[in-house]
Write an enzyme that holds these catalytic residues in place. Sequence first.
Site, PDB file in Angstrom:
ATOM      1  CG  ASP A   1      -4.632  -1.703  -3.150  1.00 19.15           C
ATOM      2  OD1 ASP A   1      -4.757  -1.940  -4.365  1.00 19.15           O
ATOM      3  OD2 ASP A   1      -4.101  -0.392  -2.763  1.00 19.15           O
TER       4      ASP A   1
ATOM      5  CG  HIS B   1      -3.481  -2.605   1.663  1.00 15.50           C
ATOM      6  ND1 HIS B   1      -2.399  -2.113   1.241  1.00 15.50           N
ATOM      7  CD2 HIS B   1      -4.327  -1.707   1.054  1.00 15.50           C
ATOM      8  CE1 HIS B   1      -2.395  -0.941   0.442  1.00 15.50           C
ATOM      9  NE2 HIS B   1      -3.565  -0.758   0.328  1.00 15.50           N
TER      10      HIS B   1
ATOM     11  CG  HIS C   1      -2.138  -1.108  -7.659  1.00 14.44           C
ATOM     12  ND1 HIS C   1      -1.836   0.336  -8.112  1.00 14.44           N
ATOM     13  CD2 HIS C   1      -2.835  -1.006  -6.631  1.00 14.44           C
ATOM     14  CE1 HIS C   1      -2.049   1.054  -7.010  1.00 14.44           C
ATOM     15  NE2 HIS C   1      -2.942   0.287  -6.168  1.00 14.44           N
TER      16      HIS C   1
ATOM     17  CG  HIS D   1      -4.803   3.403   0.694  1.00 17.65           C
ATOM     18  ND1 HIS D   1      -4.187   2.246   0.578  1.00 17.65           N
ATOM     19  CD2 HIS D   1      -4.537   3.788   1.975  1.00 17.65           C
ATOM     20  CE1 HIS D   1      -3.785   2.051   1.886  1.00 17.65           C
ATOM     21  NE2 HIS D   1      -3.798   3.157   2.706  1.00 17.65           N
TER      22      HIS D   1
ATOM     23  CG  HIS E   1      -8.435   0.060   0.609  1.00 16.92           C
ATOM     24  ND1 HIS E   1      -8.568  -0.449  -0.737  1.00 16.92           N
ATOM     25  CD2 HIS E   1      -7.182   0.646   0.730  1.00 16.92           C
ATOM     26  CE1 HIS E   1      -7.390  -0.326  -1.378  1.00 16.92           C
ATOM     27  NE2 HIS E   1      -6.551   0.448  -0.659  1.00 16.92           N
TER      28      HIS E   1
ATOM     29  CG  ASP F   1      -4.364   4.503  -5.128  1.00 15.57           C
ATOM     30  OD1 ASP F   1      -4.676   4.444  -3.731  1.00 15.57           O
ATOM     31  OD2 ASP F   1      -4.047   3.315  -5.459  1.00 15.57           O
ATOM     32  CG  HIS F   2      -8.161   2.237  -3.980  1.00 15.01           C
ATOM     33  ND1 HIS F   2      -8.306   0.825  -4.488  1.00 15.01           N
ATOM     34  CD2 HIS F   2      -6.824   2.316  -3.717  1.00 15.01           C
ATOM     35  CE1 HIS F   2      -7.170   0.508  -4.796  1.00 15.01           C
ATOM     36  NE2 HIS F   2      -6.200   1.206  -4.306  1.00 15.01           N
TER      37      HIS F   2
HETATM   38 ZN   LIG Z   1      -4.531   0.919  -0.868  1.00 13.98          ZN
END
Ligand SMILES: [Zn+2]
Length: 261
Positions: A132, A111, A170, A57, A55, A59-60
């Site tokens: 996530d 999410h 995470h 975001h 996805h 941090d990915h």
């Molecule tokens: Zn995420």
Amino acid sequence: MQLSLFPALQTNYFWLLQPDDSKSVAYIFDPGDATAVKQQLQARGLTLAGIVITHHHWDHTDGIDELVADCKVPVYGPRSDKIPQVDHVLSEGDKLTLGPLTLDVLETPGHTLDHISYLLQTPEQDLLFCADTLFAGGCGRMFEGSPEQFLSSLNRLKALPERTQVCCSHEYTVDNLRFAQAAEPDNRAIAERLARETEKRRQGQSTLPSTIGLEKQTNPFLRTDSPSLKASVKKHTGLKAPREHEVFAALRQWKDRFKAN
Ligand SMILES: [Zn+2]
């Protein structure tokens, strides 16, 4: 095949998959940081063969540009305006071939709306890369989807074989289980797991991967059909006869505000 994980950024794990033991190539899932990936590849003597995204975001995805500039590898992922680097777009029902392995693509919105998960089923083991969507002991925050959508995604994952390993993104497990215990105080499996996972963290170990079987016993977001959890949500919210997605929505809001002691 070899699968490993390493911590990166603040609380993320990046998963590194070597599909073929006889070759020194690997695929990285959700590289939110290129430097961390390059260090791992170098330390293990591996060449990057491709990038797999779940996805949009940051941090990915933040490591994609630098890794592609260095290695010119394909980028697999969902259709999303926010991930223009994806050059192999995947959606529900698609197969992703990584060397000798074939993964199934599952759309798991909730999410985010673009969130997809990857499922690898072999005679030896089943692996789920769910980022996530489903966490060990919890689930991601509901940034874009509706409760009905998120619950439907989680219920699909819950229906997978119990041995399926949950490879999420995470290390939130202990905090998640503290909430799980508050939401379902009489669930002995949660208390036992919380003690086990707390000890792992004290020793500096990861709590991942989990399994679908363990999540079904201890993760409140996979227990929205459980009478004891439903009773607890009714008491907490005052709702009289919540439907399953309303139990989910109430749990998600409760968790968003929850402060573990
Ligand atoms: Zn995420």
